[in-house]
Design a protein around this motif. Structure first.
Motif, PDB file in Angstrom:
ATOM      1  N   ARG A  87      82.391   0.931 -39.292  1.00  0.00           N
ATOM      2  CA  ARG A  87      83.823   1.118 -39.608  1.00  0.00           C
ATOM      3  C   ARG A  87      84.705   0.305 -38.661  1.00  0.00           C
ATOM      4  NH1 ARG A  87      83.936   6.818 -38.978  1.00  0.00           N
ATOM      5  NH2 ARG A  87      81.918   7.193 -39.873  1.00  0.00           N
ATOM      6  N   GLN A  88      84.373   0.343 -37.370  1.00  0.00           N
ATOM      7  CA  GLN A  88      85.137  -0.430 -36.389  1.00  0.00           C
ATOM      8  C   GLN A  88      85.035  -1.926 -36.675  1.00  0.00           C
ATOM      9  OE1 GLN A  88      83.638   0.754 -32.585  1.00  0.00           O
ATOM     10  NE2 GLN A  88      84.686   2.737 -32.598  1.00  0.00           N
ATOM     11  N   MET A  89      83.816  -2.354 -37.020  1.00  0.00           N
ATOM     12  CA  MET A  89      83.634  -3.780 -37.326  1.00  0.00           C
ATOM     13  C   MET A  89      84.415  -4.161 -38.574  1.00  0.00           C
ATOM     14  SD  MET A  89      79.600  -4.316 -36.406  1.00  0.00           S
ATOM     15  CE  MET A  89      79.512  -5.890 -37.182  1.00  0.00           C
ATOM     16  N   ASP A  90      84.419  -3.289 -39.599  1.00  0.00           N
ATOM     17  CA  ASP A  90      85.202  -3.556 -40.807  1.00  0.00           C
ATOM     18  C   ASP A  90      86.690  -3.663 -40.468  1.00  0.00           C
ATOM     19  OD1 ASP A  90      83.055  -3.697 -42.497  1.00  0.00           O
ATOM     20  OD2 ASP A  90      83.206  -1.616 -43.210  1.00  0.00           O
ATOM     21  N   ALA A  91      87.179  -2.737 -39.625  1.00  0.00           N
ATOM     22  CA  ALA A  91      88.585  -2.774 -39.235  1.00  0.00           C
ATOM     23  C   ALA A  91      88.887  -4.056 -38.451  1.00  0.00           C
ATOM     24  CB  ALA A  91      88.941  -1.541 -38.401  1.00  0.00           C
ATOM     25  N   SER A  92      87.989  -4.411 -37.537  1.00  0.00           N
ATOM     26  CA  SER A  92      88.190  -5.639 -36.746  1.00  0.00           C
ATOM     27  C   SER A  92      88.180  -6.870 -37.641  1.00  0.00           C
ATOM     28  CB  SER A  92      87.102  -5.766 -35.681  1.00  0.00           C
ATOM     29  OG  SER A  92      87.175  -4.717 -34.772  1.00  0.00           O
ATOM     30  N   ILE A  93      87.256  -6.885 -38.598  1.00  0.00           N
ATOM     31  CA  ILE A  93      87.187  -8.023 -39.519  1.00  0.00           C
ATOM     32  C   ILE A  93      88.456  -8.085 -40.363  1.00  0.00           C
ATOM     33  CG2 ILE A  93      85.975  -8.900 -41.558  1.00  0.00           C
ATOM     34  CD1 ILE A  93      83.363  -7.952 -40.218  1.00  0.00           C
ATOM     35  N   GLY A  94      88.967  -6.907 -40.800  1.00  0.00           N
ATOM     36  CA  GLY A  94      90.221  -6.871 -41.554  1.00  0.00           C
ATOM     37  C   GLY A  94      91.382  -7.408 -40.737  1.00  0.00           C
ATOM     38  N   GLN A  95      91.474  -6.989 -39.469  1.00  0.00           N
ATOM     39  CA  GLN A  95      92.537  -7.489 -38.590  1.00  0.00           C
ATOM     40  C   GLN A  95      92.389  -8.988 -38.358  1.00  0.00           C
ATOM     41  OE1 GLN A  95      92.150  -5.127 -35.065  1.00  0.00           O
ATOM     42  NE2 GLN A  95      93.319  -3.403 -35.899  1.00  0.00           N
ATOM     43  N   LEU A  96      91.169  -9.423 -38.144  1.00  0.00           N
ATOM     44  CA  LEU A  96      90.921 -10.847 -37.932  1.00  0.00           C
ATOM     45  C   LEU A  96      91.299 -11.644 -39.174  1.00  0.00           C
ATOM     46  CD1 LEU A  96      89.788 -13.019 -36.050  1.00  0.00           C
ATOM     47  CD2 LEU A  96      87.544 -12.583 -37.021  1.00  0.00           C
ATOM     48  N   ASN A  97      90.959 -11.114 -40.352  1.00  0.00           N
ATOM     49  CA  ASN A  97      91.304 -11.780 -41.601  1.00  0.00           C
ATOM     50  C   ASN A  97      92.824 -11.887 -41.753  1.00  0.00           C
ATOM     51  OD1 ASN A  97      90.990 -12.971 -44.081  1.00  0.00           O
ATOM     52  ND2 ASN A  97      90.663 -11.061 -45.174  1.00  0.00           N
ATOM     53  N   GLU A  98      93.539 -10.803 -41.418  1.00  0.00           N
ATOM     54  CA  GLU A  98      95.011 -10.821 -41.498  1.00  0.00           C
ATOM     55  C   GLU A  98      95.590 -11.837 -40.507  1.00  0.00           C
ATOM     56  OE1 GLU A  98      98.543  -9.987 -43.130  1.00  0.00           O
ATOM     57  OE2 GLU A  98      96.638  -9.153 -43.805  1.00  0.00           O
ATOM     58  N   GLN A  99      95.033 -11.873 -39.303  1.00  0.00           N
ATOM     59  CA  GLN A  99      95.499 -12.851 -38.313  1.00  0.00           C
ATOM     60  C   GLN A  99      95.238 -14.269 -38.783  1.00  0.00           C
ATOM     61  OE1 GLN A  99      93.496 -11.704 -34.708  1.00  0.00           O
ATOM     62  NE2 GLN A  99      94.933 -10.062 -34.247  1.00  0.00           N
ATOM     63  N   LEU A 100      94.083 -14.494 -39.398  1.00  0.00           N
ATOM     64  CA  LEU A 100      93.778 -15.826 -39.918  1.00  0.00           C
ATOM     65  C   LEU A 100      94.751 -16.208 -41.025  1.00  0.00           C
ATOM     66  CD1 LEU A 100      89.875 -15.819 -39.980  1.00  0.00           C
ATOM     67  CD2 LEU A 100      91.360 -17.171 -38.514  1.00  0.00           C
ATOM     68  N   ARG A 101      95.098 -15.246 -41.897  1.00  0.00           N
ATOM     69  CA  ARG A 101      96.085 -15.528 -42.947  1.00  0.00           C
ATOM     70  C   ARG A 101      97.434 -15.880 -42.334  1.00  0.00           C
ATOM     71  NH1 ARG A 101      95.378 -10.473 -45.989  1.00  0.00           N
ATOM     72  NH2 ARG A 101      93.179 -10.586 -46.463  1.00  0.00           N
ATOM     73  N   ASP A 102      97.840 -15.089 -41.302  1.00  0.00           N
ATOM     74  CA  ASP A 102      99.114 -15.375 -40.627  1.00  0.00           C
ATOM     75  C   ASP A 102      99.087 -16.755 -39.982  1.00  0.00           C
ATOM     76  OD1 ASP A 102     100.151 -12.949 -41.375  1.00  0.00           O
ATOM     77  OD2 ASP A 102      99.741 -11.962 -39.451  1.00  0.00           O
ATOM     78  N   MET A 103      97.965 -17.073 -39.337  1.00  0.00           N
ATOM     79  CA  MET A 103      97.850 -18.390 -38.711  1.00  0.00           C
ATOM     80  C   MET A 103      97.894 -19.486 -39.758  1.00  0.00           C
ATOM     81  SD  MET A 103      95.081 -17.719 -35.666  1.00  0.00           S
ATOM     82  CE  MET A 103      94.829 -19.435 -35.403  1.00  0.00           C
ATOM     83  N   GLY A 104      97.285 -19.238 -40.923  1.00  0.00           N
ATOM     84  CA  GLY A 104      97.330 -20.212 -42.005  1.00  0.00           C
ATOM     85  C   GLY A 104      98.759 -20.426 -42.482  1.00  0.00           C
ATOM     86  N   ARG A 105      99.513 -19.333 -42.624  1.00  0.00           N
ATOM     87  CA  ARG A 105     100.920 -19.460 -43.025  1.00  0.00           C
ATOM     88  C   ARG A 105     101.709 -20.229 -41.974  1.00  0.00           C
ATOM     89  NH1 ARG A 105     101.012 -13.497 -43.760  1.00  0.00           N
ATOM     90  NH2 ARG A 105      99.665 -13.185 -45.544  1.00  0.00           N
ATOM     91  N   GLN A 106     101.487 -19.885 -40.708  1.00  0.00           N
ATOM     92  CA  GLN A 106     102.200 -20.567 -39.631  1.00  0.00           C
ATOM     93  C   GLN A 106     101.819 -22.039 -39.586  1.00  0.00           C
ATOM     94  OE1 GLN A 106     101.163 -18.298 -36.167  1.00  0.00           O
ATOM     95  NE2 GLN A 106     102.613 -16.659 -36.605  1.00  0.00           N
ATOM     96  N   THR A 107     100.546 -22.329 -39.798  1.00  0.00           N
ATOM     97  CA  THR A 107     100.097 -23.725 -39.786  1.00  0.00           C
ATOM     98  C   THR A 107     100.750 -24.498 -40.920  1.00  0.00           C
ATOM     99  OG1 THR A 107      97.980 -23.040 -38.845  1.00  0.00           O
ATOM    100  CG2 THR A 107      98.059 -25.209 -39.858  1.00  0.00           C
TER     101      THR A 107
END
Length: 175
Positions: free
Chosen positions: A65-85
């Motif tokens: 569950r923790q890994m799923d949550a971390s992966i979800g947060q990482l995925n959201e951060q990657l999306r944000d970074m993609g938007r910023q890029t």
């Protein structure tokens, strides 16, 4: 004769396990489940404690569950970074286009200034040539000589005429 230890239950003591293996080996033609369980001596077997297995299962589920949550947060951060890029890329392209346009305008202005300066130099050179031609025409010696003689004669006549009057004025101021 070899004893097959693969079919022996591992939670008993060594002697009980050895006895079970020997009985199975003697009674090898019997292969039903009833004969298997009837041969087992459960008297000296330890009770199975599977609490550690449940705890490990819960720990693994929590970790997943923790890994799923971390992966979800990482995925959201990657999306944000993609938007910023993408935003940075668009800003960079826009800035580059503006810079190129301003640079083109600056070059055009420099060319215009160079052309204007060249025209001014041509005009000034033409004026200078005209002034030189006028000076050459005006530098005739005889007219200047005539003007100088006439001016000198007029000065001499003026001095001769005004000398007696100046002498009278000087005597008058002395007295």
């Amino acid at each position: 004769m070899a004893i097959d230890m693969r079919t022996v239950e591992p939670l008993g003591s060594k002697s009980a396990l050895l006895e079970q293996a020997m009985r199975r080996n003697r009674a090898a033609p019997k292969s039903t489940n009833e004969s298997f369980f009837s041969d087992l001596d459960m008297s000296d077997m330890l009770p199975a404690d599977f609490d550690w297995l449940k705890q490990d299962k819960e720990a693994i589920e929590n970790l997943v569950r923790q890994m799923d949550a971390s992966i979800g947060q990482l995925n959201e951060q990657l999306r944000d970074m993609g938007r910023q890029t993408r935003a940075i890329d668009q800003f960079t392209r826009k800035s580059k286009t503006q810079f190129e346009d301003e640079q083109k305008l600056l070059f055009k202005q420099i060319q215009t200034l160079n052309a204007l300066l060249k025209r001014q130099l041509d005009i000034l050179n033409g004026v200078e040539r005209q002034i030189e031609q006028v000076e050459i025409k005006q530098n005739n010696f005889l007219p200047h000589l005539g003007i100088g003689l006439i001016a000198g004669l007029m000065s001499a006549v003026t001095i001769l005429v005004s000398a007696p009057l100046v002498m009278i004025a000087i005597d008058y101021f002395r007295a």
